[in-house]
Design a protein around this motif. Structure first.
Motif, mmCIF file in Angstrom:
data_model
loop_
_atom_site.group_PDB
_atom_site.id
_atom_site.type_symbol
_atom_site.label_atom_id
_atom_site.label_comp_id
_atom_site.label_asym_id
_atom_site.label_seq_id
_atom_site.Cartn_x
_atom_site.Cartn_y
_atom_site.Cartn_z
ATOM 1 N N VAL A 1 0.870 -1.176 0.000
ATOM 2 C CA VAL A 1 0.000 0.000 0.000
ATOM 3 C C VAL A 1 0.909 1.229 0.000
ATOM 4 N N SER A 2 0.732 2.114 -0.964
ATOM 5 C CA SER A 2 1.599 3.275 -1.077
ATOM 6 C C SER A 2 1.399 4.226 0.098
ATOM 7 N N ASP A 3 2.405 5.042 0.350
ATOM 8 C CA ASP A 3 2.307 6.023 1.436
ATOM 9 C C ASP A 3 1.156 6.992 1.194
ATOM 10 N N ARG A 4 0.977 7.391 -0.056
ATOM 11 C CA ARG A 4 -0.095 8.342 -0.357
ATOM 12 C C ARG A 4 -1.468 7.727 -0.062
ATOM 13 N N VAL B 1 -6.896 5.045 -5.548
ATOM 14 C CA VAL B 1 -7.779 5.170 -4.386
ATOM 15 C C VAL B 1 -7.560 6.522 -3.715
ATOM 16 N N ALA B 2 -6.291 6.889 -3.531
ATOM 17 C CA ALA B 2 -5.977 8.156 -2.875
ATOM 18 C C ALA B 2 -6.494 9.352 -3.668
ATOM 19 N N VAL B 3 -6.387 9.302 -4.994
ATOM 20 C CA VAL B 3 -6.839 10.417 -5.835
ATOM 21 C C VAL B 3 -8.296 10.758 -5.535
ATOM 22 N N VAL B 4 -9.130 9.739 -5.411
ATOM 23 C CA VAL B 4 -10.552 9.975 -5.164
ATOM 24 C C VAL B 4 -10.796 10.385 -3.714
ATOM 25 N N ASP C 1 -2.003 7.529 3.683
ATOM 26 C CA ASP C 1 -2.330 8.841 4.234
ATOM 27 C C ASP C 1 -3.772 9.233 3.917
ATOM 28 N N ALA C 2 -4.217 8.921 2.700
ATOM 29 C CA ALA C 2 -5.585 9.263 2.323
ATOM 30 C C ALA C 2 -6.598 8.469 3.139
ATOM 31 N N LEU C 3 -6.355 7.191 3.337
ATOM 32 C CA LEU C 3 -7.246 6.380 4.167
ATOM 33 C C LEU C 3 -7.238 6.877 5.606
#
Length: 281
Positions: free
Chosen positions: A36-39, A270-273, A42-44
């Protein structure tokens, strides 16, 4: 109005845009390197800090999902096995578990093979530590280092199983799934969950049925949920949720019913949204 009848910009969670974030695992939450990327982390975390809950909804059984959950630090409730298992990842405990009727499964296999020829078959044993038993010729084509035990064909249905995996030496995944549904859809559920992963399930079972059970425990509803996925087995989950987001590399059938398409799982889709929806900086 979006493709499945939901209104973009609605706030089904009251002050929150959504109270539940449901993410598929492979091809969605996980990068191609199965991290799972850091971005995305962070978003989750930002969505959770705002008051939402996050749940993973995966086709993997709990036994196959647990190493990933441990690696990414996920300790919440998860829906595993295409909805057959509701699993407490923190306590490593099954809350619900459904099995496939072995007599019906044998009849379904026979009906499919009578038209398309011999199948390559694997069985997912029931239970928290259920093994995947691979019959002659079956080769896993998704995930890395997932444990598979080789057995003879007559050992596949020797004990309780959650589901079967089928492959065909010539037919593609979509062709095989269509044939299986046409020939045995009155006996078993059929889903295409990934490369080389066509599954036979208990009738009526889907990610949506499992997610509905888990959401009841979490005190949320479909109208308060945003869901992310990449394969046709995510279609029922998109129908259940208020907003369905297909990944950039998703199967075309899922893109057709999604409310929106985001970037791929290797580009923090996922983070973008989540950053946009929850107003995360």
């Amino acid at each position: 109005m979006t493709s499945n009848g939901h209104r973009p910009g609605a706030s089904p969670g009251g002050d929150l845009p959504y109270r539940l974030v449901a993410t598929d695992l492979d091809g969605t939450l996980l990068t191609p390197a199965e991290t799972v990327s850091d971005r995305t982390r962070d978003a989750l975390a930002g969505a959770v800090a705002a008051g939402a809950q996050h749940i993973i909804v995966t086709g993997r059984s709990a036994a196959w999902a647990r190493p990933v959950f441990d690696e990414i630090g996920y300790t919440g409730i998860a829906v595993c096995g295409q909805g057959a298992q509701v699993y407490d990842a923190g306590a490593h405990r099954l809350l619900t578990s459904l099995t496939l009727d072995r007599r019906l499964a044998a009849v379904a296999l026979a009906k499919i093979e009578a038209e398309v020829g011999p199948l390559l078959v694997a069985a997912n044993e029931d239970g928290l530590e259920g093994r995947v038993l691979a019959g002659p010729g079956f080769r896993l084509r998704i995930g890395t280092e997932l444990p598979v035990s080789a057995v003879e064909a007559d050992g596949l249905l020797a004990g309780p199983v959650a589901k079967l995996y089928i492959q065909h030496p010539e037919l593609g995944d979509d062709e095989l799934a269509e044939a299986a549904h046409r020939l045995a859809g009155d006996l078993v559920g059929v889903v295409m969950a990934g490369p080389g992963v066509v599954e036979l399930l208990p009738p009526g079972l889907s990610k949506a049925t499992g997610l509905a059970v888990a959401a009841l425990r979490l005190g949320v509803k479909g109208a308060q949920t945003i869901a992310f996925g990449d394969m046709p087995n995510d279609i029922p989950m998109f129908s259940w949720a208020a907003h369905g987001v297909a990944m950039g590399g998703a199967h075309e059938r899922l893109k057709e019913v999604a409310d929106e398409v985001t970037a791929g799982n290797g580009e923090d889709g996922v983070a973008v949204v989540l950053e946009r929806v929850f107003g995360l900086g």
